[in-house]
Scaffold this active site. Structure first.
Site, PDB file in Angstrom:
ATOM      1  N   GLN A 282       0.844  -1.186   0.000  1.00  0.00           N
ATOM      2  CA  GLN A 282       0.000   0.000   0.000  1.00  0.00           C
ATOM      3  C   GLN A 282       0.885   1.244   0.000  1.00  0.00           C
ATOM      4  OE1 GLN A 282      -3.622  -0.461   2.239  1.00  0.00           O
ATOM      5  NE2 GLN A 282      -3.570   1.650   2.908  1.00  0.00           N
ATOM      6  N   CYS A 283       1.195   1.790   1.147  1.00  0.00           N
ATOM      7  CA  CYS A 283       1.911   3.059   1.194  1.00  0.00           C
ATOM      8  C   CYS A 283       3.372   2.952   0.746  1.00  0.00           C
ATOM      9  CB  CYS A 283       1.808   3.653   2.589  1.00  0.00           C
ATOM     10  SG  CYS A 283       0.095   4.051   3.019  1.00  0.00           S
ATOM     11  N   VAL A 284       4.034   1.843   1.069  1.00  0.00           N
ATOM     12  CA  VAL A 284       5.446   1.729   0.684  1.00  0.00           C
ATOM     13  C   VAL A 284       5.555   1.509  -0.825  1.00  0.00           C
ATOM     14  CG1 VAL A 284       7.667   0.626   1.151  1.00  0.00           C
ATOM     15  CG2 VAL A 284       5.963   0.803   2.988  1.00  0.00           C
TER      16      VAL A 284
END
Length: 196
Positions: A120-122
């Site tokens: 997701q964010c990484v």
């Protein structure tokens, strides 16, 4: 102002995740240890370290700043003066912060990324960083995630590394980066611990 050609972006390694029930199934509950090794390695090399926290104001979740959980995991090295601590409301670390401005000001052209929620964010930060022209390195063993549907957390990390590899980023381990810097694996963290 010091100029650094490389930066380490530590993404969402925060207490918000630990207080959620899914934390019991997270891939790497000890993620702070390899992240600390990366931070120590970055500091020793004179790289910029940028800390990113995910926030969802008004959500009533552990990511709501009012919850008190939007803070770095307590086991992490404390940010030093001059190390930015950014708060984002999007999946990637660029869109809702001044990260790109900070990197440009410091002359950064290469990014190492790690953190929580690999897929997701990484991953999203890695893809956006690549599109913006940064030379990206995704450090998988300093990254964690949770199971999703029929997929185990290990499967998700493996898939994330597979889709990023040689397209958006180099995939590396903390030990590989330590070896490239001429350090014995784990030595950077030991030096940092002895200095506190």
């Amino acid at each position: 102002m010091n100029r650094a050609l490389r930066a380490l972006i530590v993404i969402d390694v925060q207490e918000s995740f630990r207080v959620r029930p899914l934390w019991a199934q997270t891939l790497n509950p000890g993620v702070a240890e390899p992240v600390n090794r990366l931070v120590s390695l970055a500091r020793a090399a004179g790289d910029l370290v940028v800390w990113v926290l995910h926030t969802e104001p008004g959500s009533g979740t552990p990511f709501d700043p009012e919850s008190g959980h939007v803070r770095l995991l307590e086991e992490l090295n404390e940010p030093l003066p001059g190390e930015p601590v950014l708060r984002k409301t999007s999946h990637n670390a660029f869109t809702t912060t001044n990260l790109q401005q900070i990197l440009t000001t410091h002359g950064v052209t290469e990014l190492r990324v790690c953190g929580i929620r690999a897929e997701q964010c990484v991953e999203t930060t890695t893809r956006v960083g690549s599109d913006l022209g940064y030379d990206m390195t995704f450090v998988g063993d300093a990254t964690s995630t949770d199971p999703l549907g029929p997929f185990s957390a290990a499967d998700i990390l493996e898939r994330t590394e597979a889709v990023l590899r040689d397209r958006f980023a180099r995939i590396a381990t903390v030990a590989e980066l330590e070896a490239e810097a001429g350090r014995t694996p784990g030595a950077a963290a030991e030096v940092a611990a002895s200095a506190t």
